[in-house]
Design an enzyme around this catalytic site. Structure first.
Site, PDB file in Angstrom:
ATOM      1  N   PHE A 435     -19.933  39.393  -8.493  1.00 54.63           N
ATOM      2  CA  PHE A 435     -18.694  38.680  -8.123  1.00 54.63           C
ATOM      3  C   PHE A 435     -18.923  37.574  -7.086  1.00 54.63           C
ATOM      4  O   PHE A 435     -20.019  37.425  -6.565  1.00 54.63           O
ATOM      5  CB  PHE A 435     -17.534  39.617  -7.780  1.00 54.63           C
ATOM      6  CG  PHE A 435     -17.637  40.527  -6.582  1.00 54.63           C
ATOM      7  CD1 PHE A 435     -18.630  40.409  -5.651  1.00 54.63           C
ATOM      8  CD2 PHE A 435     -16.678  41.534  -6.409  1.00 54.63           C
ATOM      9  CE1 PHE A 435     -18.687  41.246  -4.543  1.00 54.63           C
ATOM     10  CE2 PHE A 435     -16.722  42.382  -5.308  1.00 54.63           C
ATOM     11  CZ  PHE A 435     -17.726  42.236  -4.386  1.00 54.63           C
ATOM     12  N   GLU A 436     -17.885  36.802  -6.873  1.00 55.74           N
ATOM     13  CA  GLU A 436     -17.939  35.603  -6.006  1.00 55.74           C
ATOM     14  C   GLU A 436     -19.069  34.659  -6.444  1.00 55.74           C
ATOM     15  O   GLU A 436     -19.754  34.070  -5.625  1.00 55.74           O
ATOM     16  CB  GLU A 436     -18.042  36.004  -4.535  1.00 55.74           C
ATOM     17  CG  GLU A 436     -16.779  36.727  -4.077  1.00 55.74           C
ATOM     18  CD  GLU A 436     -16.651  36.907  -2.591  1.00 55.74           C
ATOM     19  OE1 GLU A 436     -17.294  36.162  -1.839  1.00 55.74           O
ATOM     20  OE2 GLU A 436     -15.878  37.791  -2.190  1.00 55.74           O
TER      21      GLU A 436
END
Ligand SMILES: Cc1cc2nc3c(=O)[nH]c(=O)nc-3n(C[C@H](O)[C@H](O)[C@H](O)COP(=O)(O)OP(=O)(O)OC[C@H]3O[C@@H](n4cnc5c(N)ncnc54)[C@H](O)[C@@H]3O)c2cc1C
Length: 646
Positions: A435-436
């Site tokens: 993620f990110e």
């Protein structure tokens, strides 16, 4: 890696977002349009990829204002005391639930307002202390670190701080500082790394917009009372359209939290599927302007990515403590396992890498606080490097712990041994590579920024879509640029035996970094000349270029930190880190041109075509229940609201 194009997301003529048939070029254009295209401030990372080791940009690192540092130290002491006495990490893991009283306790301490200015009731901490706080609290339970980080790094406070109007700040920041939780909703079932496919819409109506759509995997989504929602505004008269960011009240009519999701790790995470059905959002809740949503998300992430790295540093520190004590206590084959070379190597890797990671986060936070440098490349590098390396650290720790590494903390405790949750940390850390910005996307993003200097002069030459006239003009421009730039890559201080003598015993490593940076730039230039328009497809090559850059940046950070400290133990750790890093860099340079990239791409195509399906025989077939990617129908929710109210 297509060339800059400032057009917003393509919209179909009838005003509906062109989400389902987004081709590769359109997807890239959307990502490109979201990029910050100018470089107003210097960047150590950018210079590094151009072959210039600009140590002056990071050495000495900026120091925080004494008053800010004192405020941070006071908060960290309180947070530590609270985490020690009131947070039961094992209970959160067992119940997959962060108790209400823990959330209230953190709110009372001001933990939900760490990054919010004091004028809005927040603590106004520096990035340095904010990240230290996340490192600390994440060591009590990583799901708490993720909650606070999602709230402040990508949730409502940061985009409002950077792009909000005075009125928006006044209205929302005090609520958030007092403990209301926020979430960031971009992902959808069909929108992961590629936002161009976004199907959540914001239809302009009198005084505002109707939001419709389903958002997936929103961290804090079950708890949040304020949301940042990304949605497509169709272009129409008076509306520029494009992906737009909105602040939305979590309790607005038409919002249903349809599910709380469960994961491999971070069991305490409050992560949702959230449906929007004709949710009215007033015009004044647009953050920035229509069409700026992705730019806002990316800018927000510049510093946001530091907080993810902070939790990785915490994991490294924890692993080091376990490895040190366990490997000295556990005796096998007549020796503590720490004395067997195979285990010793792992311990040395954990110690050195933790030092490298902490040096990086410390430096990046100081650079972010000082605001004199552009840190978009550095933030990308640290996110990438910290998530990959901390995962390796956790894996090595499990190996050092042997069977106990694979056993849960609860089971260990039940047998009367120390409840060390190594397997939990491995599970909790895994998401950081996804993620990110997944590792693959971070490679592309940093590579895009790293070769931006080339693209800004040579862009049209390598853009397959450019006309011959544009290519010719670009050719002339590029010729002039490279005539000046290429000779600078031949020689440098790294070749002088006495270069960087002020680094003492670390000087050979700094010289290595300087030489390697020039070599990296030469190799990148050579690859561009060789592949031109096809360069953007050479993900294996680009990934290695970025990984080399990350290693060089980490070595620079470790050497600067150790030199300034002067502590012999720190100098040893920096030396150790650099020695290990140099081995990795040499291997990466070799792999730039000696690899199986092309073979692998062709093989993957054959795999996907089913040529090797026979290899899957001998096991039970996959269940064919359900779709690979769920679809959603517009309309009101048909399930019970799964919202958690504090
Ligand atoms: C626990 C958890 C919390 C999350 N929290 C939030 C949140 O708070 N808010 C939010 O909006 N989202 C959140 N997400 C979503 C997360 O950001 C996405 O999972 C992530 O962006 C990747 O998207 P995806 O999973 O759809 O993977 P996909 O985009 O489907 O990618 C699949 C694989 O292909 C690779 N890939 C994709 N495109 C390319 C390319 N062009 N080149 C090379 N490789 C490529 C990816 O790296 C990955 O390995 C969360 C997810 C999880 C699991």
């Amino acid at each position: 890696m297509s060339v800059t194009d400032d057009r917003p997301a393509e919209l179909a003529p009838d005003g509906e977002p062109a989400t389902t048939h987004v081709d590769e070029r359109q997807a890239r254009q959307v990502a490109e349009a979201a990029r910050e295209t100018t470089w107003r401030k210097p960047s150590f990372g950018k210079e590094l990829f151009l072959g210039r080791l600009r140590l002056d940009l990071i050495d000495p690192p900026p120091t925080p204002e004494p008053e800010v540092a004192a405020r941070g130290a006071e908060f960290l002491a309180k947070l530590r005391a609270y985490a020690e006495s009131d947070i039961d990490g094992a209970q959160i893991e067992r119940d997959a639930f962060i108790p209400d009283e823990v959330l209230r306790g953190l709110a009372e301490l001001g933990a939900f307002g760490m990054k919010i200015d004091q004028s809005y009731g927040g603590l106004g901490l520096s990035n340095l202390d904010y990240c230290r706080a996340l490192t600390l609290v994440g060591s009590a339970n990583p799901a708490i670190g993720a909650l606070l980080s999602a709230h402040q790094s990508i949730g409502v406070p940061q985009p409002l701080k950077l792009f909000g109007t005075a009125e928006q700040k006044q209205r929302y920041l005090p609520r958030l500082a007092a403990g209301e939780v926020s979430a960031f909703l971009l992902t959808e079932p069909d929108v992961g790394s590629d936002p161009a496919r976004m199907s959540c819409t914001a239809t302009p109506v009198q005084g505002g917009y109707w939001l419709d759509g389903v958002k997936l995997w929103a961290t804090n989504g079950t708890l949040a009372t304020l949301l940042v929602v990304m949605a497509q505004v169709p272009a129409s008269e008076g509306h520029r359209g494009g992906i737009t960011a909105f602040v939305v009240e979590g309790d607005s009519p038409g919002i249903t939290v349809e599910r709380r999701n469960a994961f491999l790790g971070l069991r305490g995470l409050e992560n949702s599927v959230t449906r929007f059905h004709q949710v009215f959002v007033p015009t004044e809740n647009v953050i920035g302007r229509e069409g700026q949503g992705l730019k806002i998300a990316l800018t927000t992430l510049n510093t946001g990515r530091l907080s993810l790295a902070a939790s990785c540093v915490g994991a490294g520190k924890w692993a080091l403590g376990v490895a040190r004590q366990w490997a000295a206590a556990r005796v096998q084959w007549g020796l503590p396992v720490a004395r067997h070379e195979a285990v010793a190597q792992k311990i040395a890797f954990i110690a050195a890498t933790t030092y490298g990671l902490e040096s990086l986060i410390d430096l990046c936070c100081r650079l972010a606080d000082d605001d004199r440098n552009d840190i978009r490349i550095e933030a990308g590098l640290i996110k990438l490097f910290a998530s990959e390396k901390s995962w390796q650290i956790a894996d090595e720790l499990i190996q050092i712990r042997g069977g106990r590494g694979y056993e849960t903390a609860e089971s260990l405790r039940a047998r009367g041994e120390k409840g060390i949750p190594a397997e939990q940390i491995l599970r909790d850390l895994r998401i950081n590579r996804i993620f990110e910005g997944s590792t693959e996307i971070m490679h592309l993003m940093v590579a895009r920024e790293a070769v931006d200097a080339h693209l800004s002069v040579a862009g049209d030459i390598i853009d397959p879509g450019a006309t011959l006239g544009r290519k010719a003009k670009a050719g002339a421009r590029a010729g002039a640029f490279y005539a000046r730039w290429l000779p600078t890559l031949g020689v440098g201080r790294g070749q002088l035996p006495g270069g960087y003598a002020d680094f003492g015993a670390l000087a050979p490593h700094v010289r290595f970094v300087e030489r390697a940076a020039r070599k990296l730039s030469r190799e990148t230039f050579y690859a561009m000349a060789r592949w031109r328009g096809k360069m953007e497809r050479k993900q294996g090559f680009l990934g290695r270029v970025v990984d080399i850059g990350a290693e060089l940046f980490a070595m620079s950070a470790a050497c600067v930190r150790a030199r300034i400290s002067g502590d012999p133990a720190e100098l040893e750790l920096a030396d150790l880190f650099c020695r290990q890093s140099r081995v990795r860099v040499d291997a990466l340079f070799t792999a730039l041109w000696h690899n199986t990239d092309g073979v692998d791409v062709r093989a993957a195509r054959r795999v996907v075509e089913g040529r090797y399906a026979f290899l899957e025989e001998g096991i039970l077939p996959l269940s064919d229940e359900g779709d690979w990617v769920s679809t959603w129908e517009p309309g009101p929710s048909t399930v019970e609201d799964a919202r958690r109210r504090l």
